[in-house]
Design a protein around this motif. Structure first.
Motif, short mmCIF file in Angstrom:
data_model
loop_
_atom_site.label_atom_id
_atom_site.label_comp_id
_atom_site.label_asym_id
_atom_site.label_seq_id
_atom_site.Cartn_x
_atom_site.Cartn_y
_atom_site.Cartn_z
N ASN A 72 0.84 -1.20 0.00
CA ASN A 72 0.00 0.00 0.00
C ASN A 72 0.87 1.25 0.00
OD1 ASN A 72 -2.39 1.39 -0.11
ND2 ASN A 72 -3.10 0.79 1.90
N ALA A 73 0.24 2.38 -0.26
CA ALA A 73 0.92 3.67 -0.19
C ALA A 73 -0.07 4.69 0.33
CB ALA A 73 1.43 4.07 -1.57
N TYR A 74 0.43 5.60 1.14
CA TYR A 74 -0.38 6.68 1.70
C TYR A 74 0.34 7.98 1.33
CZ TYR A 74 -1.40 2.62 4.60
OH TYR A 74 -1.70 1.36 5.03
N ALA A 75 -0.26 8.80 0.50
CA ALA A 75 0.39 10.03 0.06
C ALA A 75 -0.43 11.25 0.45
CB ALA A 75 0.60 10.01 -1.45
N HIS A 76 0.26 12.25 0.98
CA HIS A 76 -0.39 13.52 1.28
C HIS A 76 -0.12 14.44 0.10
CE1 HIS A 76 -1.44 17.34 3.11
NE2 HIS A 76 -2.14 16.62 3.99
N LEU A 77 -1.20 14.90 -0.53
CA LEU A 77 -1.10 15.74 -1.72
C LEU A 77 -1.77 17.09 -1.50
CD1 LEU A 77 -2.18 13.12 -4.43
CD2 LEU A 77 0.14 13.71 -3.74
N THR A 78 -1.26 18.09 -2.18
CA THR A 78 -1.92 19.38 -2.28
C THR A 78 -2.10 19.64 -3.78
OG1 THR A 78 -0.88 20.18 -0.26
CG2 THR A 78 -1.81 21.84 -1.74
N ILE A 79 -3.35 19.79 -4.20
CA ILE A 79 -3.64 19.98 -5.62
C ILE A 79 -4.34 21.32 -5.80
CG2 ILE A 79 -4.83 19.05 -7.64
CD1 ILE A 79 -4.65 16.27 -6.30
N MET A 80 -3.71 22.17 -6.60
CA MET A 80 -4.26 23.50 -6.89
C MET A 80 -4.73 23.54 -8.33
SD MET A 80 -3.77 25.14 -4.02
CE MET A 80 -4.10 26.83 -4.48
N GLU A 81 -5.79 24.31 -8.58
CA GLU A 81 -6.27 24.52 -9.93
C GLU A 81 -5.94 25.94 -10.36
OE1 GLU A 81 -10.21 23.95 -12.75
OE2 GLU A 81 -10.44 23.80 -10.58
N LYS A 82 -5.46 26.08 -11.58
CA LYS A 82 -5.09 27.40 -12.11
C LYS A 82 -6.27 28.35 -12.00
CE LYS A 82 -3.15 29.54 -16.22
NZ LYS A 82 -2.69 29.30 -17.59
N GLY A 83 -6.00 29.54 -11.46
CA GLY A 83 -7.03 30.56 -11.32
C GLY A 83 -7.88 30.46 -10.07
N LYS A 84 -7.64 29.47 -9.21
CA LYS A 84 -8.40 29.30 -7.97
C LYS A 84 -7.48 29.51 -6.77
CE LYS A 84 -12.05 27.45 -10.12
NZ LYS A 84 -13.21 26.70 -9.92
N ALA A 85 -7.99 30.21 -5.76
CA ALA A 85 -7.18 30.51 -4.57
C ALA A 85 -7.10 29.33 -3.61
CB ALA A 85 -7.75 31.73 -3.84
N ASP A 86 -8.20 28.59 -3.47
CA ASP A 86 -8.23 27.46 -2.54
C ASP A 86 -7.82 26.17 -3.25
OD1 ASP A 86 -9.16 29.04 -0.43
OD2 ASP A 86 -11.25 28.78 -1.04
N PRO A 87 -7.18 25.26 -2.51
CA PRO A 87 -6.80 23.99 -3.13
C PRO A 87 -8.02 23.21 -3.60
CG PRO A 87 -5.76 24.24 -0.97
CD PRO A 87 -6.75 25.35 -1.11
N ALA A 88 -7.88 22.52 -4.73
CA ALA A 88 -8.91 21.61 -5.20
C ALA A 88 -8.94 20.37 -4.32
CB ALA A 88 -8.65 21.22 -6.66
N PHE A 89 -7.77 20.05 -3.73
CA PHE A 89 -7.66 18.90 -2.82
C PHE A 89 -6.44 19.11 -1.94
CE2 PHE A 89 -5.86 14.87 -1.52
CZ PHE A 89 -6.96 14.19 -1.03
N THR A 90 -6.57 18.78 -0.69
CA THR A 90 -5.43 18.68 0.21
C THR A 90 -5.77 17.59 1.22
OG1 THR A 90 -3.90 19.84 1.68
CG2 THR A 90 -6.19 20.55 1.76
N GLY A 91 -4.88 16.63 1.33
CA GLY A 91 -5.12 15.53 2.27
C GLY A 91 -4.40 14.26 1.84
N TRP A 92 -4.73 13.19 2.55
CA TRP A 92 -4.10 11.89 2.32
C TRP A 92 -4.92 11.10 1.31
CZ3 TRP A 92 0.58 10.56 4.10
CH2 TRP A 92 1.12 11.32 5.15
N MET A 93 -4.24 10.49 0.35
CA MET A 93 -4.85 9.54 -0.57
C MET A 93 -4.23 8.18 -0.29
SD MET A 93 -5.22 11.24 -4.31
CE MET A 93 -6.24 12.67 -4.58
N VAL A 94 -5.06 7.15 -0.35
CA VAL A 94 -4.62 5.79 -0.08
C VAL A 94 -4.66 5.01 -1.39
CG1 VAL A 94 -5.04 3.71 1.28
CG2 VAL A 94 -5.57 5.97 2.24
N ALA A 95 -3.53 4.43 -1.79
CA ALA A 95 -3.45 3.73 -3.07
C ALA A 95 -4.45 2.59 -3.18
CB ALA A 95 -2.03 3.22 -3.30
N SER A 96 -4.64 1.83 -2.11
CA SER A 96 -5.54 0.67 -2.17
C SER A 96 -7.01 1.05 -2.12
CB SER A 96 -5.22 -0.30 -1.04
OG SER A 96 -5.48 0.31 0.21
N SER A 97 -7.33 2.28 -1.74
CA SER A 97 -8.72 2.74 -1.64
C SER A 97 -8.82 4.17 -2.19
CB SER A 97 -9.19 2.71 -0.19
OG SER A 97 -9.08 1.42 0.35
#
Length: 141
Positions: A72-97
């Protein structure tokens, strides 16, 4: 019956049930443009970001089970969208789920494939970034 259920939940949630994890120097993610069907595997080091389409995807951390790195893998990501101030996603993603904690975006999808581990193959001969895609080096600090 309620006491048995509560006891079972406490046992599962106890620190003894937590698995030992190892920090990884990086991860391999997959990006999908739902409109065009284009996909790309992205290898990032901790702190590094990549621009794919309108998204900037940053790997903050990646961890894997010490006893079984391939499981398994557990990754903490921050994903920003161009032109948006707030992240589209921030948190942990789990590869198996991947649906457990997913990027909710109408056009793009991003998920974790695995952490980089000793002895595991990395993405070989990464192609040059395509139009609208670039790799951003990790920030010092």
């Amino acid at each position: 019956m309620k006491r048995l259920l509560v006891a079972a939940l406490l046992t599962v949630a106890s620190p003894a049930a937590a698995e030992d994890v190892t920090d990884s120097p990086g991860a391999i993610l997959r990006w999908l443009d739902k409109m065009t069907g284009e996909t790309a595997d992205i290898e990032l080091s901790r702190g590094q970001a990549a621009v794919s389409g309108r998204l900037t995807i940053q790997l903050d951390e990646c961890r894997y089970p010490s006893a079984n790195p391939a499981s398994n893998a557990y990754a903490h990501l921050t994903i920003m969208e161009k032109g948006k101030a707030d992240p589209a996603f921030t948190g942990w993603m789990v590869a198996s789920s991947p649906a457990l904690s997913a990027l909710e975006h109408p056009r793009y999808d991003v998920w974790v494939l695995r952490c980089l581990t000793p002895g595991a193959p990395q993405i070989e001969d990464m192609p040059e970034p395509e139009e609208g895609e670039e790799i951003i080096a990790p920030q010092e600090g």
